[in-house]
Design an enzyme around this catalytic site. Structure first.
Site, PDB file in Angstrom:
ATOM      1  N   GLU A  52       4.890   2.374  44.560  1.00 32.79           N
ATOM      2  CA  GLU A  52       5.130   2.241  43.108  1.00 32.79           C
ATOM      3  C   GLU A  52       3.803   2.386  42.371  1.00 32.79           C
ATOM      4  OE1 GLU A  52       6.520  -1.645  43.883  1.00 32.79           O
ATOM      5  OE2 GLU A  52       4.811  -2.628  42.935  1.00 32.79           O
TER       6      GLU A  52
ATOM      7  N   LYS B 247       0.412   1.725  40.315  1.00 33.17           N
ATOM      8  CA  LYS B 247      -0.532   0.613  40.196  1.00 33.17           C
ATOM      9  C   LYS B 247      -0.896   0.524  38.716  1.00 33.17           C
ATOM     10  CE  LYS B 247      -4.887  -1.118  42.083  1.00 33.17           C
ATOM     11  NZ  LYS B 247      -5.366  -1.624  40.821  1.00 33.17           N
TER      12      LYS B 247
ATOM     13  N   LYS C 235      -6.030   4.864  45.173  1.00 34.56           N
ATOM     14  CA  LYS C 235      -6.637   5.032  43.845  1.00 34.56           C
ATOM     15  C   LYS C 235      -6.680   6.507  43.450  1.00 34.56           C
ATOM     16  CE  LYS C 235      -8.918   2.045  42.093  1.00 34.56           C
ATOM     17  NZ  LYS C 235      -9.213   0.743  41.595  1.00 34.56           N
TER      18      LYS C 235
ATOM     19  N   CYS D  13     -28.776   8.452   3.525  1.00 36.77           N
ATOM     20  CA  CYS D  13     -27.623   9.246   3.967  1.00 36.77           C
ATOM     21  C   CYS D  13     -28.115  10.615   4.449  1.00 36.77           C
ATOM     22  CB  CYS D  13     -26.627   9.403   2.821  1.00 36.77           C
ATOM     23  SG  CYS D  13     -25.289  10.553   3.217  1.00 36.77           S
TER      24      CYS D  13
ATOM     25  N   CYS E 263     -22.879   4.905   3.123  1.00 41.17           N
ATOM     26  CA  CYS E 263     -23.382   5.649   1.981  1.00 41.17           C
ATOM     27  C   CYS E 263     -22.397   5.324   0.865  1.00 41.17           C
ATOM     28  CB  CYS E 263     -23.355   7.145   2.298  1.00 41.17           C
ATOM     29  SG  CYS E 263     -23.516   8.156   0.820  1.00 41.17           S
TER      30      CYS E 263
ATOM     31  N   CYS F 225     -20.709  11.876  -2.592  1.00 43.60           N
ATOM     32  CA  CYS F 225     -21.440  12.467  -1.460  1.00 43.60           C
ATOM     33  C   CYS F 225     -20.556  13.558  -0.859  1.00 43.60           C
ATOM     34  CB  CYS F 225     -21.739  11.374  -0.437  1.00 43.60           C
ATOM     35  SG  CYS F 225     -22.348  12.005   1.128  1.00 43.60           S
TER      36      CYS F 225
END
Ligand code: IVH
Length: 697
Positions: free
Chosen positions: A132, A134, A341, A435, A453, A458
């Site tokens: 099943e 993990k 794994k 900035c 900023c 801007c």
């Protein structure tokens, strides 16, 4: 777990309860049933609204008669005390780790060891395994006594963990009671994993980012962090799930005969499933011999990304519980189980440089540029470092070798720098004072982790606001990619959001790479966006702290976007999930002349500001049929009638068109009725007919 007859019975009880008061047992049974449909099977049979109604009915009865509250009543999921400290509790059986394997050879070796340990004579030479997923979450252990959940704990050090019962009770896929007694079980300890689905994780992180906070690295951290929350209400909102996969301890009641279910691992999973738990019963496979196990592992790895949650491998267990007992455990892991794994989605790379990006709210984000590295099928070159706090906490430096992880569709992140590989030439990351785009001085607002900023004109912010407005989850104007927006902005073709709708296609067609076809596509996409549902527009406006979820909540509160001009701070705060900070930001947004002007302009340009076209996905008998009401209805209020349409899975339209299926006409129905008659394909019905359609089984 519920038979066909039970489902039918509970559905008819539900229907009745929604109309008239019923017994407390009926309400509890119905709520438990619908929680199971929703949280375990992902297949709800009633709307959230209906569920809430039943829940509130039960709450009311229990408030008036507190003596009848049982610990497994659906209302008892609600924790009510803050700041609980966790008590350490001993597990009945230690929570061990799993032995790991990484390839077919490892599994073959384990199979050989297993065969040596249990020289079996079971008909074939092969061992029966159950395999099943993990699950990659936070491990938990639950104890049920006399069918009631009495304790839930984290893994802790394996021998003892934190008692997090009050948090686990918030997870709706964990039943507060389960009929273990049907299997002759009086006390049982079961093991599983708490998970956050990728989708919930994404939403949760979006929410964190909106608040100027660093997002969590992965769903596993989100799940385990949630279990340690002191406020159970927070856990409730995080949409966690629990999958149970192992029975670690059983105490039988003396008067009942034992049940076969416990003789095998696969049988235990089936039993837990029958009892209402979420389990890997469907995903698991019972296999004979290690060769089949190896094939299962490699097949499953390919499906890894299709699952709604993260898994990091396969767990293979000897299926026969008696054999498991004969094999026993080391102090670290059981000998009868093995984790296979999957390939790691981590890699190392070198951090070459850090760039500072300006977002649409002016937040400055440090972005690490790394040597290209391949992880999980994509090449990663840029990784966000979010804010100065994250940079400081990780102590990551330019020149460092860094460990990078990319899990599923989660954005890549830097796990840590590999400090042992430093040679002294690494440089600390220094944040700019100005900035990088407009040159204005940056500020660090109090209580915020980010540098900002604050010049709203801007260029970077304006462009980012437009990019956000057209993005997939907002107005979804395809073929308007961010590179194009930057180009249009620089060429003075598109300077603000309303200009999207007045853009001069002539000018675009003169740009390189824009043929008639791409212009046509752009035109259609822009045109289609005008009728997007209101919540998309609200989200697209980029109001600070207003993400997709809040945008949906806000939409429910109004008929027209500009209704928000009239909302007081308090009214905003009264909306679900809207706290002081969010309310303040919305209030401010709708009290800025420029914003109101922009919204009005959008309306003049044909963008929908009304709360029609609601995108609520309800499975119901109306099955997306479209409705419109006109004239005054004899018994229902307009809002009630519209609510009924949505609740039953129908859709509301704002005007009469050939897309309309039903026009419900009341008294003094005017031009809409005439128009519908003219179109000829629309069903014109009365309120009485409408109610009949709704009440039909
Ligand atoms: S069985 C006594 N089954 O992975 C062994 N564990 O890395 C009981 N895990 O400690 C564990 N998915 O917390 C089992 N399907 C699964 C699992 C699983 C995840 C966790 C478990 C274990 C850890 C080891």
């Amino acid at each position: 777990m519920y038979t066909k007859e039970q489902i039918q019975k509970l559905q008819s009880i539900t229907k009745k309860l929604l109309k008239e008061p019923g017994s407390i047992t009926d309400i509890r049974d119905a709520l438990r049933f619908h929680e199971h449909r929703y949280y375990v099977l992902n297949d709800p049979l009633i709307s959230d609204f209906e569920y809430d109604k039943l829940y509130k009915d039960l709450e009311k009865i229990e408030r008036e008669n507190p003596e009848i509250i049982t610990p497994d009543s659906p209302t008892q999921r609600v924790g009510n005390s803050l700041n609980k400290d966790f008590i350490t509790v001993q597990h009945l059986v230690p929570m061990l780790s799993l032995d790991n394997s990484y390839n077919a050879d490892d599994l073959v070796e384990w199979d050989k060891r297993t065969k040596k340990l249990i020289p079996i004579a079971i008909g074939t030479d092969e061992i029966e395994y159950s395999a099943e997923p993990k699950f990659d979450g936070a491990s938990i252990s639950l104890i049920y006594e006399n069918d009631i959940l009495i304790r839930g704990a984290t893994r802790g050090d394996g021998a003892a963990g934190d008692d997090v019962t009050f948090n686990l009770k918030q997870i709706k896929s964990i039943p507060l009671s389960a009929k273990f007694s049907n299997y002759g079980i009086q006390r049982v300890e079961i093991r599983g994993e708490v998970l956050m689905t990728r989708q919930s994780f994404k939403k949760y992180n979006e929410h964190l980012v909106e608040q100027g906070l660093a997002p969590l690295a992965n769903p596993r951290n989100a799940a385990s962090g949630s279990l340690r929350m002191k406020d159970p209400m927070i856990v409730r909102k995080r949409n966690l799930e629990a999958i149970l996969y192992h029975i670690s301890y059983v105490e039988k009641s003396s008067n009942k005969k034992s049940d076969k279910a416990l003789d095998s691992h696969s049988g235990s999973l089936e039993m837990l499933l029958q009892l209402g738990f979420k389990t890997p019963a469907k995903e698991k496979k019972v296999l004979s011999g290690i060769e089949d196990v190896i094939k299962f592992c490699s097949d499953f790895e390919k499906k890894r990304e299709d699952l709604p949650y993260e898994i990091d491998g396969i767990v293979i267990k000897v299926n026969d519980v008696e054999l498991q007992q004969r094999m026993g455990s080391t102090t670290h892991h059981p000998r009868w189980a093995m984790a296979f794994k999957f390939k790691a989605r981590q890699a190392t790379s070198k951090l070459i440089n850090v760039e500072f990006q300006v977002g649409r709210t002016g937040a400055i984000t440090p972005v690490a540029k790394i040597e290209p590295v391949h992880i999980g099928g994509v090449t990663v070159t840029s990784i966000s470092l979010f804010n100065p706090d994250v940079v400081k906490e990780k102590d990551v430096r330019i020149g460092d070798t860094v460990l990078v992880e990319r899990a599923g569709d989660v954005i890549p992140y830097i796990v840590k720098p590999l400090i042992e590989l430093r040679n002294g030439t690494e440089k600390k990351i220094v944040f700019p004072n100005n900035c990088p785009v407009c040159g204005d001085e940056l500020v660090k607002p109090e209580g915020e982790a980010v540098l900002r900023c604050v010049n709203i004109n801007c260029k970077a912010q304006v462009v980012e606001r437009i990019i956000h407005f057209v993005s997939k989850d907002a107005m979804d104007i395809k073929s308007f990619g961010s590179a194009n927006i930057i180009r249009f902005f620089e060429q003075d073709i598109l300077k603000n959001i309303p200009e999207i709708y007045t853009v001069e296609y002539e000018k675009i067609s003169q740009l390189e790479g824009f043929g008639q076809k791409s212009i046509d596509n752009l035109k259609t996409a822009i045109e289609n966006s005008k009728t997007q549902p209101l919540h998309r527009l609200i989200f697209g406006l980029g109001i600070r702290y207003v993400g997709e979820t809040t945008a949906k909540t806000l939409t429910k509160a109004v008929d027209h976007l500009l209704d928000f001009e009239k909302f007081s701070l308090e009214e905003l705060q009264n909306l679900e999930d809207v706290g002081i900070k969010v309310a303040g930001s919305i209030y401010q947004f709708f009290h800025l002349e420029d914003n109101i002007e922009m919204i009005k302009k959008l309306e003049t340009l044909g963008v929908n500001l009304r709360n029609i076209n609601k995108e609520v996905e309800v499975i119901g008998k109306l099955d997306k049929q479209t409705f419109l009401f006109t004239g005054s209805l004899p018994t229902l209020k307009r809002s009630e009638a519209e609510g009924l349409v949505e609740k039953n899975g129908g859709k509301l339209l704002g005007s009469v068109s050939s897309k309309l299926n039903y026009l419900v006409a009341g008294e003094d129905a005017g031009s809409k009725l005439d128009k519908a008659k003219k179109i000829g394909t629309i069903n014109i019905i009365s309120e009485e007919d409408f109610l009949k359609i709704i009440s039909e089984p």
